[in-house]
Design an enzyme around this catalytic site. Structure first.
Site, PDB file in Angstrom:
ATOM      1  N   ASP A 160       0.851  -1.190   0.000  1.00 17.03           N
ATOM      2  CA  ASP A 160       0.000   0.000   0.000  1.00 17.03           C
ATOM      3  C   ASP A 160       0.887   1.240   0.000  1.00 17.03           C
ATOM      4  OD1 ASP A 160      -2.349  -1.455   0.034  1.00 17.03           O
ATOM      5  OD2 ASP A 160      -2.467  -1.477   2.225  1.00 17.03           O
ATOM      6  N   ASP A 174      -7.111  -1.555  -4.415  1.00 15.98           N
ATOM      7  CA  ASP A 174      -8.202  -1.221  -3.495  1.00 15.98           C
ATOM      8  C   ASP A 174      -9.148  -0.212  -4.131  1.00 15.98           C
ATOM      9  OD1 ASP A 174      -7.010  -2.873  -1.600  1.00 15.98           O
ATOM     10  OD2 ASP A 174      -5.873  -1.225  -0.711  1.00 15.98           O
TER      11      ASP A 174
END
Length: 201
Positions: A160, A174
């Site tokens: 991330d 995401d």
């Protein structure tokens, strides 16, 4: 003779010729053949996989750049403190939730991919093709991390790097999953099914 022709009629009269030749053409015009549905369905499936491949490659390339250039370095400020790029490894679900259930989330992602692949067989709606393509590309992106990244197969941590202020850090996979999910909710409220039919409750 004239009286007999008047009663029986002759085949050379316009009325008789018209009765024998124009009716089949008129019937053909009134009952056109329905357009084939299979080519349309194939185009929608092609759109689904094109969107999925685009989302997957965009996520994969972005993670490769982040790991090579940003991991173990100071975060990069994009809009002051409001938006930064900061590389982290997330063993949980989207936005860092549920780090104790990595294997479960891996199985769920794999199941989502199988369901989308099965649903593609009856796909006739372009908006649904885009939505499912975003879901498929995002699920494949994070599933790739869980399979191939440390600490091990099906337990890998997702990369991330998008870090808004006062919000969880996430990645492009995401984002694709969330956008696809929102679009599916909108389509469901509007009564549009994947096969292109519209129903009103």
């Amino acid at each position: 003779m004239a009286e007999a022709e008047r009663i029986i009629g002759t085949p050379d009269t316009p009325e008789a010729a018209g009765d024998g030749q124009e009716r089949p053409d008129a019937e053909q015009e009134q009952t056109p053949e329905p357009a084939p549905e299979r080519p349309r369905g194939k185009r929608r499936v092609a759109v689904l996989f094109a969107v999925a491949v685009f989302a997957y490659l965009l996520d994969l390339v972005s993670k490769m750049i982040v790991v090579a250039k940003l991991e173990h370095h100071e975060p990069i400020e994009i809009i002051g403190d409001w938006l930064r790029l900061a590389a982290i490894r997330n063993a949980g679900a989207a936005f860092g939730f549920g780090e104790a259930f990595t294997v479960i989330f891996t199985v769920i992602a794999a199941a989502v991919i199988v369901v989308i692949a099965r649903l593609a067989r009856k796909l006739r709606s372009l908006p649904w093709a885009i939505a499912l393509g975003l879901l498929l590309g995002g699920a494949l992106g994070n599933l790739t991390d869980r399979i191939f990244r440390a600490p091990g197969v099906f337990e890998g941590a997702v990369v991330d790097f998008i870090a808004p202020k006062h919000f969880a850090v996430f990645n492009l996979a995401d984002s694709a999953i969330v956008c696809g999910g929102i679009l599916i909710v909108i389509l469901s409220f509007r009564g549009l099914d994947p096969d292109g039919t519209v129903h009103k409750d």
